[in-house]
Design a protein around this motif. Structure first.
Motif, PDB file in Angstrom:
ATOM      1  N   GLY A 224       0.781  -1.223   0.000  1.00 11.75           N
ATOM      2  CA  GLY A 224       0.000   0.000   0.000  1.00 11.75           C
ATOM      3  C   GLY A 224       0.813   1.274   0.000  1.00 11.75           C
ATOM      4  O   GLY A 224       1.650   1.511  -0.868  1.00 11.75           O
ATOM      5  N   ILE A 225       0.605   2.117   1.011  1.00 12.62           N
ATOM      6  CA  ILE A 225       1.161   3.460   1.027  1.00 12.62           C
ATOM      7  C   ILE A 225       2.680   3.460   1.024  1.00 12.62           C
ATOM      8  O   ILE A 225       3.321   4.368   0.458  1.00 12.62           O
ATOM      9  CB  ILE A 225       0.617   4.253   2.231  1.00 12.62           C
ATOM     10  CG1 ILE A 225       0.905   5.748   2.082  1.00 12.62           C
ATOM     11  CG2 ILE A 225       1.155   3.704   3.538  1.00 12.62           C
ATOM     12  CD1 ILE A 225       0.154   6.404   0.949  1.00 12.62           C
ATOM     13  N   THR A 233       5.977  11.219  -8.891  1.00 13.59           N
ATOM     14  CA  THR A 233       4.789  12.047  -9.013  1.00 13.59           C
ATOM     15  C   THR A 233       4.128  11.813 -10.375  1.00 13.59           C
ATOM     16  O   THR A 233       4.807  11.753 -11.394  1.00 13.59           O
ATOM     17  CB  THR A 233       5.152  13.533  -8.852  1.00 13.59           C
ATOM     18  OG1 THR A 233       5.670  13.721  -7.526  1.00 13.59           O
ATOM     19  CG2 THR A 233       3.957  14.439  -9.069  1.00 13.59           C
ATOM     20  N   ARG A 234       2.817  11.629 -10.364  1.00 11.14           N
ATOM     21  CA  ARG A 234       2.010  11.328 -11.552  1.00 11.14           C
ATOM     22  C   ARG A 234       2.391   9.999 -12.214  1.00 11.14           C
ATOM     23  O   ARG A 234       2.196   9.811 -13.405  1.00 11.14           O
ATOM     24  CB  ARG A 234       2.072  12.474 -12.573  1.00 11.14           C
ATOM     25  CG  ARG A 234       1.469  13.777 -12.043  1.00 11.14           C
ATOM     26  CD  ARG A 234       1.393  14.867 -13.119  1.00 11.14           C
ATOM     27  NE  ARG A 234       0.771  16.063 -12.562  1.00 11.14           N
ATOM     28  CZ  ARG A 234       1.418  17.008 -11.902  1.00 11.14           C
ATOM     29  NH1 ARG A 234       2.727  16.897 -11.723  1.00 11.14           N
ATOM     30  NH2 ARG A 234       0.783  18.059 -11.415  1.00 11.14           N
ATOM     31  N   GLY A 235       2.927   9.091 -11.408  1.00 13.44           N
ATOM     32  CA  GLY A 235       3.191   7.747 -11.905  1.00 13.44           C
ATOM     33  C   GLY A 235       1.936   6.893 -11.845  1.00 13.44           C
ATOM     34  O   GLY A 235       0.812   7.405 -11.738  1.00 13.44           O
ATOM     35  N   ARG A 236       2.118   5.566 -11.891  1.00 15.32           N
ATOM     36  CA  ARG A 236       0.979   4.649 -11.933  1.00 15.32           C
ATOM     37  C   ARG A 236       1.193   3.530 -10.917  1.00 15.32           C
ATOM     38  O   ARG A 236       2.324   3.107 -10.663  1.00 15.32           O
ATOM     39  CB  ARG A 236       0.799   4.073 -13.342  1.00 15.32           C
ATOM     40  CG  ARG A 236       0.517   5.174 -14.370  1.00 15.32           C
ATOM     41  CD  ARG A 236       0.500   4.642 -15.806  1.00 15.32           C
ATOM     42  NE  ARG A 236      -0.684   3.829 -16.078  1.00 15.32           N
ATOM     43  CZ  ARG A 236      -1.876   4.327 -16.376  1.00 15.32           C
ATOM     44  NH1 ARG A 236      -2.075   5.636 -16.415  1.00 15.32           N
ATOM     45  NH2 ARG A 236      -2.894   3.518 -16.641  1.00 15.32           N
ATOM     46  N   PHE A 237       0.101   3.060 -10.342  1.00 17.95           N
ATOM     47  CA  PHE A 237       0.170   2.073  -9.245  1.00 17.95           C
ATOM     48  C   PHE A 237      -0.988   1.105  -9.395  1.00 17.95           C
ATOM     49  O   PHE A 237      -2.139   1.521  -9.553  1.00 17.95           O
ATOM     50  CB  PHE A 237       0.076   2.813  -7.906  1.00 17.95           C
ATOM     51  CG  PHE A 237       0.242   1.955  -6.684  1.00 17.95           C
ATOM     52  CD1 PHE A 237       1.423   1.960  -5.968  1.00 17.95           C
ATOM     53  CD2 PHE A 237      -0.801   1.146  -6.221  1.00 17.95           C
ATOM     54  CE1 PHE A 237       1.562   1.189  -4.815  1.00 17.95           C
ATOM     55  CE2 PHE A 237      -0.668   0.369  -5.084  1.00 17.95           C
ATOM     56  CZ  PHE A 237       0.529   0.390  -4.376  1.00 17.95           C
ATOM     57  N   PRO A 246      -3.770   2.290  -2.041  1.00 14.69           N
ATOM     58  CA  PRO A 246      -3.619   3.484  -1.210  1.00 14.69           C
ATOM     59  C   PRO A 246      -4.343   4.681  -1.825  1.00 14.69           C
ATOM     60  O   PRO A 246      -4.790   4.653  -2.970  1.00 14.69           O
ATOM     61  CB  PRO A 246      -2.106   3.708  -1.207  1.00 14.69           C
ATOM     62  CG  PRO A 246      -1.659   3.163  -2.532  1.00 14.69           C
ATOM     63  CD  PRO A 246      -2.548   1.974  -2.803  1.00 14.69           C
ATOM     64  N   ILE A 247      -4.438   5.761  -1.058  1.00 18.67           N
ATOM     65  CA  ILE A 247      -4.978   7.019  -1.561  1.00 18.67           C
ATOM     66  C   ILE A 247      -4.053   7.546  -2.660  1.00 18.67           C
ATOM     67  O   ILE A 247      -2.826   7.508  -2.513  1.00 18.67           O
ATOM     68  CB  ILE A 247      -5.092   8.038  -0.413  1.00 18.67           C
ATOM     69  CG1 ILE A 247      -6.129   7.563   0.609  1.00 18.67           C
ATOM     70  CG2 ILE A 247      -5.458   9.425  -0.936  1.00 18.67           C
ATOM     71  CD1 ILE A 247      -6.168   8.381   1.871  1.00 18.67           C
ATOM     72  N   PRO A 248      -4.582   8.036  -3.772  1.00 18.28           N
ATOM     73  CA  PRO A 248      -3.740   8.470  -4.902  1.00 18.28           C
ATOM     74  C   PRO A 248      -3.076   9.820  -4.674  1.00 18.28           C
ATOM     75  O   PRO A 248      -3.446  10.834  -5.276  1.00 18.28           O
ATOM     76  CB  PRO A 248      -4.731   8.507  -6.067  1.00 18.28           C
ATOM     77  CG  PRO A 248      -6.040   8.786  -5.432  1.00 18.28           C
ATOM     78  CD  PRO A 248      -6.012   8.076  -4.117  1.00 18.28           C
ATOM     79  N   LEU A 249      -2.091   9.841  -3.806  1.00 22.40           N
ATOM     80  CA  LEU A 249      -1.354  11.071  -3.518  1.00 22.40           C
ATOM     81  C   LEU A 249      -0.488  11.470  -4.712  1.00 22.40           C
ATOM     82  O   LEU A 249      -0.164  10.655  -5.570  1.00 22.40           O
ATOM     83  CB  LEU A 249      -0.470  10.867  -2.280  1.00 22.40           C
ATOM     84  CG  LEU A 249      -1.184  10.401  -0.996  1.00 22.40           C
ATOM     85  CD1 LEU A 249      -0.157  10.109   0.094  1.00 22.40           C
ATOM     86  CD2 LEU A 249      -2.189  11.454  -0.539  1.00 22.40           C
ATOM     87  N   ARG A 250      -0.098  12.724  -4.743  1.00 27.63           N
ATOM     88  CA  ARG A 250       0.846  13.282  -5.732  1.00 27.63           C
ATOM     89  C   ARG A 250       0.417  13.036  -7.188  1.00 27.63           C
ATOM     90  O   ARG A 250       1.248  12.893  -8.073  1.00 27.63           O
ATOM     91  CB  ARG A 250       2.262  12.740  -5.495  1.00 27.63           C
ATOM     92  CG  ARG A 250       2.865  13.160  -4.153  1.00 27.63           C
ATOM     93  CD  ARG A 250       4.277  12.673  -3.960  1.00 27.63           C
ATOM     94  NE  ARG A 250       4.323  11.236  -3.710  1.00 27.63           N
ATOM     95  CZ  ARG A 250       4.852  10.359  -4.531  1.00 27.63           C
ATOM     96  NH1 ARG A 250       5.395  10.746  -5.674  1.00 27.63           N
ATOM     97  NH2 ARG A 250       4.855   9.075  -4.233  1.00 27.63           N
ATOM     98  N   GLY A 251      -0.870  12.953  -7.416  1.00 30.92           N
ATOM     99  CA  GLY A 251      -1.349  12.782  -8.781  1.00 30.92           C
ATOM    100  C   GLY A 251      -1.077  11.406  -9.357  1.00 30.92           C
ATOM    101  O   GLY A 251      -1.176  11.191 -10.575  1.00 30.92           O
ATOM    102  N   ILE A 252      -0.735  10.446  -8.495  1.00 30.54           N
ATOM    103  CA  ILE A 252      -0.476   9.078  -8.966  1.00 30.54           C
ATOM    104  C   ILE A 252      -1.802   8.402  -9.310  1.00 30.54           C
ATOM    105  O   ILE A 252      -2.777   8.502  -8.558  1.00 30.54           O
ATOM    106  CB  ILE A 252       0.291   8.275  -7.898  1.00 30.54           C
ATOM    107  CG1 ILE A 252       1.677   8.893  -7.669  1.00 30.54           C
ATOM    108  CG2 ILE A 252       0.420   6.811  -8.294  1.00 30.54           C
ATOM    109  CD1 ILE A 252       2.428   8.305  -6.492  1.00 30.54           C
TER     110      ILE A 252
END
Length: 311
Positions: A224-225, A233-237, A246-252
């Motif tokens: 997770g996190i 930043t703005r990657g993919r998960f 996890p919560i989509p922080l940093r535009g992920i």
């Protein structure tokens, strides 16, 4: 015929062997005489009733257990023309709401859910491929990373993670693999470019190898996190366990991969395995009558590969 079912959710001893009629294939279906059925973590979660509690399946009087199967086609339903009786196949049962699963003497599947086995690939090896292998490749499809991109794979020594490392490397991705320290060489042998022991500070360790973070992550270990911190930043998960995203922080872009049977994709997996491009791992084989023992081994943990039941 014999089948392992659950009629009262609980621990490994909730598994019961019952006698039931041999199922008949309907339109577009085939019946497989089971030669091997792999034991997966989702089988234990199904047995426990956790999927009912999570709303992922409805409670049933009788629940079939087992997703992965390999064996020989025994009968064809109406409209099936591209499969012949006696053909060796592997397949995936991707529905939970059924009274019969792969832990049985026979299993009916959609013809679109099976793949013919090439000569030289055993049913034991093939039975470890459908659920774990398809989860890995469908997760990689969802990530949709270009050749040369960097990817983090957690749980790289496990079944899904191991197939993910191999499949990612075959696609030209540069893999950062996370597993126990003692698994470094086996994981590197699968195609990992970098290795991070799971005891380390994950995000910082990954970023020392890949400054700025990896382009994407396939979280087979449900970290997770902590795994998200290794992604740029703005990657993919992609999470492969329900509820582990996890919560989509940093535009992920954060996604959850839900498995779906796919005979065409499975055909590619069995071809790669037969040619030595994909290594299958069997932790132990047990007769169908020892399904309880198989689930006890699964609960104990530490397996490198799958326990396979043999009717």
């Amino acid at each position: 015929m014999r089948a392992i079912v659950v009629r009262s959710y609980g621990g490994p001893h909730a598994l019961e062997m019952v006698e039931c009629p041999v199922p008949e294939p309907g339109p577009g279906q085939v019946r497989v005489r089971v030669e091997a059925a792999a034991v997966n973590p989702v089988d234990a979660v199904t047995r426990s009733g956790a999927l009912v509690e999570a709303g992922l399946m409805a409670a049933r009087a009788t629940t079939g257990i087992g997703w992965d199967v390999a064996g020989a086609v025994d009968a064809l339903g109406p409209g099936v023309t591209d499969v012949v009786a006696g053909q060796r196949v592997a397949g995936l049962r991707d529905r939970l709401d059924l009274s019969l699963g792969a832990y049985a003497d026979y299993l009916v599947l959609e013809a679109t859910a099976i793949a013919a086995l090439p000569p030289g690939l055993s049913s034991l090896a093939a039975a470890t491929l459908p659920l774990s292998g398809l989860t890995a490749v469908q997760s990689l499809d969802l990530l949709d990373l270009p050749t040369g991109a960097t990817i983090l794979v957690t749980g790289a020594a496990g079944a899904v993670g191991g197939y993910a490392v191999q499949s990612a490397a075959r696609r030209g991705l540069r893999v950062v693999a996370v597993a126990g320290a003692g698994d470094e060489q086996p994981v590197r042998d699968l195609g990992a470019h970098w290795f991070v022991p799971r005891e380390a500070d994950l995000a910082e360790s990954v970023r020392r190898h890949v400054p700025g973070g990896v382009d994407g992550a396939l979280d087979a270990a449900a970290l997770g996190i902590s795994a998200l911190g290794a992604v740029r930043t703005r990657g993919r998960f992609v999470a492969v366990v329900g509820g582990a995203q996890p919560i989509p922080l940093r535009g992920i872009t954060v996604m959850n991969q839900w498995i779906a049977a796919d005979g065409a994709a499975l055909s590619e997996l069995v071809r790669a395995a037969s040619q030595g491009q994909l290594s299958t791992r069997i932790a132990e084989t047990l007769p169908l009558t020892e399904a309880v023992r198989a689930h006890q081994l699964l609960a104990k943990g530490g397996l490198r590969g799958r326990v396979v039941l043999i009717p």
